[in-house]
Design an enzyme around this catalytic site. Structure first.
Site, PDB file in Angstrom:
ATOM      1  N   VAL A 196      41.168  40.275  35.642  1.00 28.21           N
ATOM      2  CA  VAL A 196      41.039  40.670  37.041  1.00 28.21           C
ATOM      3  C   VAL A 196      39.836  41.605  37.186  1.00 28.21           C
ATOM      4  O   VAL A 196      39.659  42.534  36.393  1.00 28.21           O
ATOM      5  CB  VAL A 196      42.323  41.382  37.531  1.00 28.21           C
ATOM      6  CG1 VAL A 196      42.146  41.926  38.942  1.00 28.21           C
ATOM      7  CG2 VAL A 196      43.506  40.423  37.464  1.00 28.21           C
ATOM      8  N   CYS A 197      39.045  41.345  38.213  1.00 30.91           N
ATOM      9  CA  CYS A 197      37.858  42.165  38.471  1.00 30.91           C
ATOM     10  C   CYS A 197      37.973  42.771  39.867  1.00 30.91           C
ATOM     11  O   CYS A 197      37.663  42.121  40.864  1.00 30.91           O
ATOM     12  CB  CYS A 197      36.601  41.311  38.368  1.00 30.91           C
ATOM     13  SG  CYS A 197      35.083  42.231  38.675  1.00 30.91           S
TER      14      CYS A 197
END
Length: 167
Positions: free
Chosen positions: A89-90
């Site tokens: 996840v960014c």
């Protein structure tokens, strides 16, 4: 010392979530002997393309938590501009504290020690509701989101169905 402080804080957050569950996700330890690795299931938010899905992720905390952010990686298939193809996840709050070396984010948008498991997962749920295609982790998903929304919807729909089959 930092590791024991992190451990105590994570144990407290686990107890709090057990006593007061939050709508939209469940969280617990991958292995009861390791408080630094959590298993999280996020329920696809209502009125989004992800609605009805059950997306599993691993949240791994560093020994100096809360001074540094955890990493979050979906183990369920996920098609989203802010999720790398490998599932990581960014989002801004998971980036190390301080100034962004690339100049994309304000320091105030990045990690601060006030974040909890709950605030992190709620930010991920928000990310599912409104992707940021300005600085994508998955360029192909971002291009589809912008240019061929029907293709994007089909791929997300497949991810949702796949997540339901794994229950």
């Amino acid at each position: 010392m930092a590791s024991s402080r992190a451990s105590l804080l994570l144990q407290k957050q686990l107890r709090d979530l057990s006593k007061n569950p939050v709508d939209g996700f469940s969280a617990g330890l991958v292995d009861d002997s390791n408080v630094f690795e959590w298993s999280v299931t996020i329920i696809g938010p209502p009125d989004t393309l992800y609605e009805g899905g059950f997306f599993n992720a691993i949240m791994s905390f560093p020994s100096n938590y809360p001074n540094s952010p955890p990493t979050v990686k979906f183990t369920s298939e996920m098609w989203h501009p802010n999720v790398y193809p490998d599932g990581r996840v960014c989002i801004s709050i998971l980036h190390p504290p301080g100034d962004d070396p690339n100049g994309y984010e304000l320091a105030s948008e990045r990690w601060t020690p006030v974040h909890t498991v709950e605030s992190i997962v709620l930010s991920i749920i928000s990310m599912l509701s409104s992707p940021n295609d300005e600085s994508p982790a998955n360029v192909e998903a971002a291009k589809e989101w912008r240019d061929t929304r029907d293709e994007f919807k089909k791929k997300v729909g497949r991810c949702v169905r796949k997540s339901q089959d794994l229950l």
